[in-house]
Design a protein around this motif. Structure first.
Motif, PDB file in Angstrom:
ATOM      1  N   GLY A 122       0.787  -1.238   0.000  1.00  0.00           N
ATOM      2  CA  GLY A 122       0.000   0.000   0.000  1.00  0.00           C
ATOM      3  C   GLY A 122       0.812   1.277   0.000  1.00  0.00           C
ATOM      4  O   GLY A 122       0.252   2.371   0.004  1.00  0.00           O
ATOM      5  N   MET A 177       2.497   3.439  -2.097  1.00  0.00           N
ATOM      6  CA  MET A 177       2.711   3.691  -3.514  1.00  0.00           C
ATOM      7  C   MET A 177       2.062   4.998  -3.937  1.00  0.00           C
ATOM      8  O   MET A 177       1.018   5.368  -3.410  1.00  0.00           O
ATOM      9  N   ILE A 178       2.717   5.694  -4.863  1.00  0.00           N
ATOM     10  CA  ILE A 178       2.086   6.858  -5.489  1.00  0.00           C
ATOM     11  C   ILE A 178       2.188   6.681  -7.004  1.00  0.00           C
ATOM     12  O   ILE A 178       3.078   5.995  -7.491  1.00  0.00           O
ATOM     13  N   TRP A 206      -9.557   7.048  -8.422  1.00  0.00           N
ATOM     14  CA  TRP A 206      -8.271   6.586  -7.897  1.00  0.00           C
ATOM     15  C   TRP A 206      -8.270   6.581  -6.379  1.00  0.00           C
ATOM     16  O   TRP A 206      -8.540   7.589  -5.740  1.00  0.00           O
ATOM     17  N   GLN A 207      -7.955   5.419  -5.843  1.00  0.00           N
ATOM     18  CA  GLN A 207      -7.821   5.326  -4.395  1.00  0.00           C
ATOM     19  C   GLN A 207      -6.359   5.289  -3.983  1.00  0.00           C
ATOM     20  O   GLN A 207      -6.047   5.074  -2.822  1.00  0.00           O
ATOM     21  N   VAL A 208      -5.484   5.493  -4.951  1.00  0.00           N
ATOM     22  CA  VAL A 208      -4.063   5.675  -4.638  1.00  0.00           C
ATOM     23  C   VAL A 208      -3.752   7.157  -4.818  1.00  0.00           C
ATOM     24  O   VAL A 208      -4.424   7.848  -5.572  1.00  0.00           O
ATOM     25  N   PRO A 209      -2.693   7.663  -4.146  1.00  0.00           N
ATOM     26  CA  PRO A 209      -2.262   9.043  -4.426  1.00  0.00           C
ATOM     27  C   PRO A 209      -1.855   9.113  -5.889  1.00  0.00           C
ATOM     28  O   PRO A 209      -0.984   8.349  -6.334  1.00  0.00           O
ATOM     29  N   TRP A 210      -2.459  10.017  -6.609  1.00  0.00           N
ATOM     30  CA  TRP A 210      -2.382   9.970  -8.086  1.00  0.00           C
ATOM     31  C   TRP A 210      -2.236  11.366  -8.631  1.00  0.00           C
ATOM     32  O   TRP A 210      -2.919  12.289  -8.176  1.00  0.00           O
ATOM     33  N   LEU A 211      -1.326  11.527  -9.595  1.00  0.00           N
ATOM     34  CA  LEU A 211      -1.130  12.846 -10.189  1.00  0.00           C
ATOM     35  C   LEU A 211      -1.077  12.751 -11.709  1.00  0.00           C
ATOM     36  O   LEU A 211      -0.362  11.931 -12.264  1.00  0.00           O
ATOM     37  N   HIS A 212      -1.866  13.599 -12.329  1.00  0.00           N
ATOM     38  CA  HIS A 212      -1.770  13.762 -13.780  1.00  0.00           C
ATOM     39  C   HIS A 212      -1.221  15.146 -14.053  1.00  0.00           C
ATOM     40  O   HIS A 212      -1.733  16.138 -13.550  1.00  0.00           O
ATOM     41  N   VAL A 226       7.780  13.239 -14.558  1.00  0.00           N
ATOM     42  CA  VAL A 226       7.073  13.500 -13.304  1.00  0.00           C
ATOM     43  C   VAL A 226       7.366  12.371 -12.312  1.00  0.00           C
ATOM     44  O   VAL A 226       7.666  12.612 -11.137  1.00  0.00           O
ATOM     45  N   MET A 255       9.157  12.374  -8.640  1.00  0.00           N
ATOM     46  CA  MET A 255       8.570  11.768  -7.441  1.00  0.00           C
ATOM     47  C   MET A 255       9.581  10.843  -6.751  1.00  0.00           C
ATOM     48  O   MET A 255       9.770  10.905  -5.533  1.00  0.00           O
ATOM     49  N   LEU A 266      11.207  11.228  -3.001  1.00  0.00           N
ATOM     50  CA  LEU A 266      11.092  10.194  -1.960  1.00  0.00           C
ATOM     51  C   LEU A 266      12.481   9.770  -1.469  1.00  0.00           C
ATOM     52  O   LEU A 266      12.690   9.545  -0.283  1.00  0.00           O
ATOM     53  N   ILE A 297       8.231   4.049  -0.037  1.00  0.00           N
ATOM     54  CA  ILE A 297       7.126   4.412  -0.925  1.00  0.00           C
ATOM     55  C   ILE A 297       7.601   4.294  -2.367  1.00  0.00           C
ATOM     56  O   ILE A 297       8.634   4.848  -2.732  1.00  0.00           O
ATOM     57  N   SER A 319       9.103  19.130 -15.494  1.00  0.00           N
ATOM     58  CA  SER A 319       8.187  18.024 -15.199  1.00  0.00           C
ATOM     59  C   SER A 319       8.648  17.250 -13.970  1.00  0.00           C
ATOM     60  O   SER A 319       7.834  16.876 -13.116  1.00  0.00           O
ATOM     61  N   GLY A 378       6.662  16.625 -10.344  1.00  0.00           N
ATOM     62  CA  GLY A 378       6.498  15.363  -9.620  1.00  0.00           C
ATOM     63  C   GLY A 378       7.104  15.425  -8.226  1.00  0.00           C
ATOM     64  O   GLY A 378       6.509  14.966  -7.252  1.00  0.00           O
ATOM     65  N   ALA A 403       5.322  15.329  -4.538  1.00  0.00           N
ATOM     66  CA  ALA A 403       5.711  14.304  -3.561  1.00  0.00           C
ATOM     67  C   ALA A 403       6.283  14.937  -2.291  1.00  0.00           C
ATOM     68  O   ALA A 403       6.819  14.248  -1.433  1.00  0.00           O
ATOM     69  N   LEU A 422       1.115  14.016  -2.372  1.00  0.00           N
ATOM     70  CA  LEU A 422       0.811  12.614  -2.632  1.00  0.00           C
ATOM     71  C   LEU A 422       1.280  11.795  -1.440  1.00  0.00           C
ATOM     72  O   LEU A 422       2.481  11.630  -1.233  1.00  0.00           O
ATOM     73  N   VAL A 479      -4.831  11.491  -2.422  1.00  0.00           N
ATOM     74  CA  VAL A 479      -5.589  12.516  -3.137  1.00  0.00           C
ATOM     75  C   VAL A 479      -5.323  12.350  -4.642  1.00  0.00           C
ATOM     76  O   VAL A 479      -4.313  11.788  -5.044  1.00  0.00           O
ATOM     77  N   ILE A 484      -4.560  14.472  -7.869  1.00  0.00           N
ATOM     78  CA  ILE A 484      -4.120  15.807  -8.287  1.00  0.00           C
ATOM     79  C   ILE A 484      -4.075  15.840  -9.816  1.00  0.00           C
ATOM     80  O   ILE A 484      -3.527  14.925 -10.437  1.00  0.00           O
TER      81      ILE A 484
END
Lengths: 341, 419
Positions: free
Chosen positions: A67, A69-70, A90-96, A105, A109, A113, A121, B63, B67, B71, B197, B203, B205
């Motif tokens: 669990g 994960m992003i 989406w029930q995961v942390p999600w970015l478009h 992107v 991330m 992390l 993560i 980009s 991200g 994060a 995130l 959430v 985004i």
């Protein structure tokens, strides 16, 4: 029994066996603990291979990461049908962010992390074939080259389906799209041969590359779990039929995904550090016509007279794949799910 | 600490003091020294923890920052010219997502013809991207603006670009007072993202928004930008109190209070203008300078207030909207439209042409003598004879190749002299 209370989702080839399997061997989708990362109720078309693939990929990745994960998502069908705000699926942390920058992107991330000391993560990025082989290709190659700790998943439906079925760099030869219309009186242009991104990914010698289809969902889950065992850049190319764009019956999604592998058109394999380590062998080889006929995008091949030249060209491509990956060697049953080492 | 230091090095070290956790950058002149120095700081672990991403393009750089910021990391990138344009799509996206990114723009002209020298065309072309745009007059101000930019970006959760003139500032070695780590830490608290995130609190985004709310979302972006007009002076005052020197703010005023004629400008040109104004003042002419430190959001009310007593305002700007005129000039005309003041617009210093004291003095002499038409677009030091020769030539003869080649031949810079 507890497991019978679970809503049974599509489980692919072994639909009956899944319910009878030991709970530990079942699909993530048949487990109480499935995360429903991409919940039902989104706006994908009936029979959408991408929606199916994405749910299996994300839930398997969630299970593999406990669990933590992003997700990054490029612009495309998956993003559009799942997030008409405020109805996010989406029930995961999600970015478009954009169409062409999903890989970058995701790299950002992963870097964040790492800097935060949160390498527990994990990052998964998703895109369609356009966001992967065309507009996102530069950032994806950069992500591979730096070996950033990202699993990048391409859901390949072989065209720009979200904008009305135009050709992408992954559109196979002779397939008709909205912008490869008749030229010189001949329907269905042979335009290029489609970029082979799994092989391009392998050429970057990243830790893990695999292909899969939505006909073999347990295999897809296995590959996601395997991918999450590695650190660094990983690439998963999932073949996802598009009933709308291909002019195929929604009920044929799984059949087409199976046929594309059984013809040899789409080799299903795994590779580590640029070397093929596993291939999913063809159980019952079928001629490419069986795969082409149910799709209106290939209807022009079967007129009067049929376009034998184009069909033969596609068959030759399938035969090359069979030879190159040894898809017919060794007729044992090692390709059955659960039989992998 | 006072140091004799190149502008790029000073900015890089200051960015390091702001403790970004992720830096993603692609080299482009004249930005390169900044990111080279930052890569050094990461290598020597003077800046730690920090991940430095060598990306494949400026589009990838911004980009990756998007991200990383989503994060939860404080991020940094820098670019220039074509690189900024290559980022354009991500620029609008970052502001729409409300991510507090900070980027240095080492201002440079945009090709074609390709030209690596300074003007403000790059940042000005991105004026509607939703980023705050701050313009540094000196390397000291560039340093100080970066510290303030992070405070501003993170307090409002919007992206900020700090513009500094390429080469003129980035490659100039001058004395700069570099802040200490403790001082920066006291002014700039750790990054607390307003949206993030987080697997413990997922959430979505970047979701799609239809016509029913898109206008309102854009309005809120505007409202947040406008809040920066209050926040920037507040942060500048706080900075001045803590660091003991004034930098930034919305505007700067030089001998403005009783000035009939005011020159408006941005960036490094301001110092030269102040010299010119000094000499005119010595001769009894009441001239002043208004510096625009913050171009987006556009401080309209503050500018009206600052220019309320002026009779003549001349904008001298290093940017040019082809087919329309000066960019700052147009903004200024709108801001002053109902005031009894004449506005003149002068484009200057494109592609690195030096904006000299002599040129500016000539310009002001003509203006003061009533020789400038307020409705015409003016170019400082435009070689009109050269332009006329080329126009005349192209009327008679079609020839492949760009105008630049012909004109350089006229100037005797290339080829065998005039055609």
């Amino acid at each position: 029994m507890a497991f019978q209370e679970i809503k049974l989702y599509q489980v692919g080839t072994f639909v009956a066996g899944n319910r009878l399997l030991d709970p530990e061997q079942r699909s993530v989708q048949a487990r109480m603990g499935r995360s429903n990362s991409l919940t039902s109720g989104h706006r994908a078309c009936q029979g959408c291979g991408e929606a199916l693939g994405a749910r299996y990929v994300l839930d398997a990745a969630m299970r593999a990461t406990d669990g933590k994960m992003i997700a990054a998502n490029s612009t495309g069908c998956l993003e559009v049908f799942s997030t008409p705000y405020p109805e996010s699926s989406w029930q995961v942390p999600w970015l478009h962010s954009l169409f062409g920058n999903g890989p970058a992107v995701a790299s950002g991330m992963a870097a964040a992390l790492k800097a935060q000391g949160r390498e527990d993560i994990r990052v998964v990025a998703q895109a369609g074939d356009g966001g992967t082989v065309d507009i996102g290709f530069g950032t994806l190659s950069g992500m591979f080259e730096r070996n950033d700790d990202v699993l990048f998943v391409c859901y390949d439906n072989q065209g720009y389906m979200n904008t009305g079925v135009q050709r992408s760099g992954a559109t196979p030869p002779a397939a008709r799209t909205a912008n490869t219309k008749p030229v010189g009186g001949t329907t269905g242009n042979v335009f290029g041969q489609g970029k082979n991104l799994p092989q391009i990914a392998m050429a970057h010698e990243i830790p893990y590359v695999a292909t899969a289809t939505v006909a073999e969902l347990r295999d897809l889950e296995h590959k996601v779990e395997r991918a999450m065992e590695f650190r660094g850049a990983r690439y998963l190319h999932v073949y996802v039929p598009c009933p709308l764009g291909w002019g195929a019956a929604p009920a044929d999604t799984i059949r087409l995904a199976r046929l594309v592998k059984e013809t040899g058109i789409f080799p299903v394999f795994e590779a580590e550090h640029g070397v093929v380590t596993e291939v999913s062998r063809i159980r019952h080889q079928v001629p490419v016509e069986d795969y082409l006929r149910p799709q209106r995008r290939y209807a022009h091949l079967f007129g009067d007279p049929p376009r034998r030249d184009l069909i033969d060209r596609i068959q030759a491509g399938a035969d090359r794949n069979i030879a190159r990956f040894g898809l017919l060697d060794d007729p044992d049953t090692s390709d059955l799910p659960g039989a992998r080492p | 600490m006072l140091e004799q230091i190149e502008g790029s090095q000073a900015v890089a070290r200051t960015v390091g003091l702001c403790r970004p956790a992720v830096i993603a950058a692609y080299p482009i002149s004249p930005q390169t020294h900044i990111v080279e120095k930052l890569s050094d700081l990461v290598r020597t672990r003077e800046l730690e923890p920090c991940e430095y991403l060598m990306v494949e393009s400026e589009f990838g750089a911004l980009s990756a920052c998007i991200g990383a910021s989503a994060a939860g990391a404080r991020t940094y990138t820098a670019t220039s010219s074509q690189g900024l344009l290559f980022m354009a799509e991500a620029l609008f996206n970052a502001s729409g997502l409300g991510l507090p990114l900070v980027m240095t723009v080492a201002n440079r002209a945009i090709g074609a013809p390709i030209n690596i020298w300074n003007d403000h065309s790059d940042a000005m072309s991105m004026r509607d991207s939703g980023w705050v745009q701050l313009y540094a007059e000196s390397n000291q101000e560039a340093v100080d603006l970066h510290v303030q930019a992070y405070r501003l970006a993170e307090s409002l959760s919007l992206p900020v670009m700090v513009c500094m003139d390429g080469f003129v500032l980035t490659h100039a070695v001058e004395q700069v007072d570099l802040p200490g780590q403790d001082e920066v830490d006291r002014y700039l608290p750790a990054f607390v993202p307003q949206q993030m995130l987080d697997p413990d609190d997922p959430v979505t985004i970047g979701a799609m928004v239809g016509p029913e709310a898109f206008t309102e979302v854009k309005y809120l972006m505007h409202a947040k930008q406008m809040q920066a007009l209050d926040e920037i002076p507040r942060l500048a005052a706080e900075f001045a109190e803590q660091f003991g020197r004034s930098s930034g703010g919305l505007l700067s005023a030089y001998r403005l209070d009783d000035a009939d004629t005011v020159v408006v400008a941005l960036g490094s040109m301001l110092g030269t203008l102040e010299d010119v104004v000094d000499s005119l003042r010595d001769e009894g002419v009441s001239v002043g300078v208004l510096g625009v430190k913050c171009f987006r959001p556009w401080p309209r009310d503050e500018i009206r207030e600052a220019l309320s007593h002026a009779r003549r305002v001349v904008v001298v700007e290093k940017a040019f909207a082809v087919g329309a005129g000066g960019i700052v000039g147009q903004n200024l005309r709108l801001a002053l439209q109902d005031l009894p003041v004449e506005v003149y617009d002068v484009v200057a210093g494109l592609g690195g042409r030096a904006v000299t004291r002599a040129s500016l003095r000539r310009l002001l002499d003509v203006l003061l003598a009533g020789g400038l038409d307020p409705y015409e677009l003016h170019f400082l030091d435009l070689d009109t004879a050269l332009v006329q020769r080329e126009l005349e030539r192209s009327r008679h003869r079609v020839r492949p190749g760009p105008h630049a080649e012909n004109m350089l031949r006229d100037l005797g810079v290339v080829g065998s002299g005039p055609l």
